[in-house]
Design a protein around this motif. Structure first.
Motif, PDB file in Angstrom:
ATOM      1  N   ALA A   9       0.833  -1.211   0.000  1.00  0.00           N
ATOM      2  CA  ALA A   9       0.000   0.000   0.000  1.00  0.00           C
ATOM      3  C   ALA A   9       0.867   1.261   0.000  1.00  0.00           C
ATOM      4  CB  ALA A   9      -0.944  -0.008   1.193  1.00  0.00           C
ATOM      5  N   LEU A  10       1.888   1.285   0.839  1.00  0.00           N
ATOM      6  CA  LEU A  10       2.800   2.422   0.869  1.00  0.00           C
ATOM      7  C   LEU A  10       3.493   2.588  -0.479  1.00  0.00           C
ATOM      8  CD1 LEU A  10       4.355   4.698   2.274  1.00  0.00           C
ATOM      9  CD2 LEU A  10       5.960   2.937   3.119  1.00  0.00           C
ATOM     10  N   SER A  11       3.926   1.502  -1.058  1.00  0.00           N
ATOM     11  CA  SER A  11       4.609   1.546  -2.342  1.00  0.00           C
ATOM     12  C   SER A  11       3.716   2.096  -3.452  1.00  0.00           C
ATOM     13  CB  SER A  11       5.123   0.149  -2.706  1.00  0.00           C
ATOM     14  OG  SER A  11       5.873   0.190  -3.896  1.00  0.00           O
ATOM     15  N   VAL A  12       2.445   1.717  -3.445  1.00  0.00           N
ATOM     16  CA  VAL A  12       1.504   2.232  -4.453  1.00  0.00           C
ATOM     17  C   VAL A  12       1.361   3.750  -4.310  1.00  0.00           C
ATOM     18  CG1 VAL A  12      -0.920   2.229  -5.174  1.00  0.00           C
ATOM     19  CG2 VAL A  12       0.255   0.063  -4.744  1.00  0.00           C
ATOM     20  N   VAL A  13       1.230   4.220  -3.087  1.00  0.00           N
ATOM     21  CA  VAL A  13       1.119   5.663  -2.848  1.00  0.00           C
ATOM     22  C   VAL A  13       2.378   6.379  -3.333  1.00  0.00           C
ATOM     23  CG1 VAL A  13       1.011   7.430  -1.039  1.00  0.00           C
ATOM     24  CG2 VAL A  13      -0.497   5.436  -0.936  1.00  0.00           C
ATOM     25  N   LEU A  14       3.534   5.811  -3.050  1.00  0.00           N
ATOM     26  CA  LEU A  14       4.792   6.422  -3.481  1.00  0.00           C
ATOM     27  C   LEU A  14       4.891   6.512  -4.998  1.00  0.00           C
ATOM     28  CD1 LEU A  14       7.310   4.813  -0.975  1.00  0.00           C
ATOM     29  CD2 LEU A  14       6.429   7.150  -0.988  1.00  0.00           C
ATOM     30  N   VAL A  15       4.455   5.460  -5.684  1.00  0.00           N
ATOM     31  CA  VAL A  15       4.481   5.488  -7.144  1.00  0.00           C
ATOM     32  C   VAL A  15       3.653   6.656  -7.668  1.00  0.00           C
ATOM     33  CG1 VAL A  15       3.677   4.272  -9.215  1.00  0.00           C
ATOM     34  CG2 VAL A  15       5.065   3.067  -7.520  1.00  0.00           C
ATOM     35  N   PHE A  16       2.456   6.814  -7.138  1.00  0.00           N
ATOM     36  CA  PHE A  16       1.606   7.920  -7.583  1.00  0.00           C
ATOM     37  C   PHE A  16       2.266   9.275  -7.307  1.00  0.00           C
ATOM     38  CE2 PHE A  16      -1.859   4.737  -7.443  1.00  0.00           C
ATOM     39  CZ  PHE A  16      -2.288   4.882  -8.756  1.00  0.00           C
TER      40      PHE A  16
END
Length: 136
Positions: A93-100
């Motif tokens: 979840a954190l990684s997805v937010v970072l990508v965005f």
């Protein structure tokens, strides 16, 4: 190397474990090149960010993250205990937010970039911890 020294051989699952961890540390290094882009370009350095430019570097960050997610799943299919997914869920979840945030070029703000770099390190450490906790 530590695994090999203790066991005396390397099981194939170790290769699958290493891919998400290696990809996430690649992103740590890549993101850390962003603030130095202009100075590195002017100085004639040829690091990854200078070669790609910041826009394509941001997209590379996203692609590498997606590959880390994919190979984490593949590692589960190749012998890692399935409970690793539960530990990985908040990391994912954190990684997805970072990508965005990276693709939206939020890294251009110096304070936000520091937070993004720290959070990317957390993704790397969290990926490793997910595997460790799954085997405990």
């Amino acid at each position: 190397a530590g695994y090999y020294l203790q066991i005396g051989r390397i099981l194939p699952v170790i290769h699958w474990l290493s891919l998400p961890i290696g990809l996430t540390i690649f992103n740590v290094i890549l993101l850390n090149e962003m603030p130095d882009y202009e100075a590195d370009r002017v100085a004639g350095k040829k690091n990854m960010m200078v070669r790609l430019g910041t826009r394509r570097g941001s997209y590379l960050y996203a692609i590498v993250s997606a590959l880390a997610w994919f190979f984490f799943y593949v590692s589960i299919r190749h012998g890692v205990p399935q409970r690793a997914l539960w530990f990985y869920l908040p990391v994912f979840a954190l990684s997805v937010v970072l990508v965005f945030l990276v693709v939206q070029r939020r890294w251009q703000n110096r304070r936000t970039l520091e937070t993004l770099c720290g959070a990317t390190i957390l993704v790397n450490l969290g990926t490793s911890a997910s595997y460790i906790f799954a085997y405990l």
